[in-house]
Design an enzyme around this catalytic site. Sequence first.
Site, short mmCIF file in Angstrom:
data_model
loop_
_atom_site.label_atom_id
_atom_site.label_comp_id
_atom_site.label_asym_id
_atom_site.label_seq_id
_atom_site.Cartn_x
_atom_site.Cartn_y
_atom_site.Cartn_z
N HIS A 1 -67.50 21.47 20.44
CA HIS A 1 -68.27 22.58 21.03
C HIS A 1 -68.26 23.73 20.00
CE1 HIS A 1 -70.09 25.15 23.88
NE2 HIS A 1 -69.28 25.01 24.92
N ARG B 1 -72.33 29.62 31.29
CA ARG B 1 -72.27 30.55 30.15
C ARG B 1 -73.04 30.08 28.94
NH1 ARG B 1 -68.44 31.30 33.11
NH2 ARG B 1 -68.29 29.06 33.03
N THR B 2 -72.83 28.84 28.54
CA THR B 2 -73.44 28.39 27.28
C THR B 2 -74.96 28.44 27.39
OG1 THR B 2 -71.53 26.99 26.90
CG2 THR B 2 -73.47 26.53 25.57
N ARG C 1 -76.72 19.90 25.16
CA ARG C 1 -75.41 19.55 25.74
C ARG C 1 -75.56 18.21 26.43
NH1 ARG C 1 -71.44 23.15 29.42
NH2 ARG C 1 -71.00 23.92 27.33
N LYS D 1 -87.18 8.58 34.97
CA LYS D 1 -88.02 7.37 35.07
C LYS D 1 -87.58 6.31 34.08
CE LYS D 1 -92.23 10.13 35.87
NZ LYS D 1 -93.46 10.53 35.16
C1 NCD Z 1 -66.33 24.76 28.34
C2 NCD Z 1 -67.12 23.48 28.09
O1 NCD Z 1 -68.19 23.29 28.67
O2 NCD Z 1 -66.64 22.74 27.27
N1 NCD Z 1 -67.07 25.80 28.88
C3 NCD Z 1 -67.91 26.54 28.09
O3 NCD Z 1 -68.74 26.03 27.38
N2 NCD Z 1 -67.72 27.88 28.09
C4 NCD Z 1 -65.03 24.53 29.00
C5 NCD Z 1 -64.94 23.76 30.29
O4 NCD Z 1 -65.92 23.25 30.83
O5 NCD Z 1 -63.81 23.67 30.79
#
Ligand code: NCD
Length: 309
Positions: free
Chosen positions: A136, A58-59, A108, A87
């Site tokens: 997040h 999703r993100t 991320r 590498k």
């Molecule tokens: C979450 C995350 O990656 O922190 N998912 C997200 O970004 N929608 C929650 C999770 O991984 O459980």
Amino acid sequence: MFFTKKNPLKWRDIISINDLSKDDIIYLLQQAAKLERYNPRIITDKVIASLFFEPSTRTRLSFDAAVKRLGGQVIGFDNIETTSLKKGESFKDTIKMIEQYADVIVIRHPKEGSAQLAADISHIPVINAGDGSNQHPTQTLVDLYTIKKEKGKLEGLTVGFLGDLKFGRTVHSLANALGLFGVNIVFIAPKGLEMPTEYLKELNEKNVNYSQTSDLLSVAQSLDVLYVTRIQEERFKNRKDYKRVAGSYTINKDLLANFRQDVLVMHPLPRLEEINQDVDDTQNQGYFKQAGNAVAVRKAILATVLGRV
Ligand code: NCD
């Protein structure tokens, strides 16, 4: 509640939800509402670097969709196996280079603090799309937007967080933001997965109204929102500890009979067994709405940080 003012976030990093004031958050939610059904081509000259050192559906895809809806371009990776990191290239060198290729970095990473480190290295804005179990913030904006849209307000609501409150970064970010809006919080966790004291300390300092329990049914009638989270298996050091708590809670349609009729069930997704599929067709389902709202909110974040609103 919402009012228009000058863009307060142009060229700023978004690393922790604590970097944003209540007015900043209101500004972003207001822009998201404007952009929800509207795709102005306002970033056609911009390149967004999307650096995913950790899995995401999703993100990453909602950021990609947001960029494309606004007419921008995306470069990046979602698998470090195909990059020079494989590498042995350092994180610092990677960021030093990418800052010359793009106008904003979305990152991320499994390690707490790495988004801040990227921001310290980079001259272009950095947006944290999740750093380990820490923060997040863009998910928090999605969550606030969804609660406001579904409940019509934030002030005075009671939100229960259920699940892995120890490692769940979405909980850590959202609890702080809810505090700014006068929301009452109930933390409901299996033993060993309670909200860490460092985060509770922050809430205490901000005079946020919260309580803690391990008994979900004892608080069921008080909740406007039930925010369920996945047990973060990948963050456990010891597999035995994970096995002890895995599958220890499941929300299903029958259980919902104990809650208020209009309780909004949220989850950042992915879900495993913590929400049964029989909740999907109820009026309480909020998690796919969250996933949908992610595009509008991320359009707002990008347009704002890039100074195009
Ligand atoms: C979450 C995350 O990656 O922190 N998912 C997200 O970004 N929608 C929650 C999770 O991984 O459980």
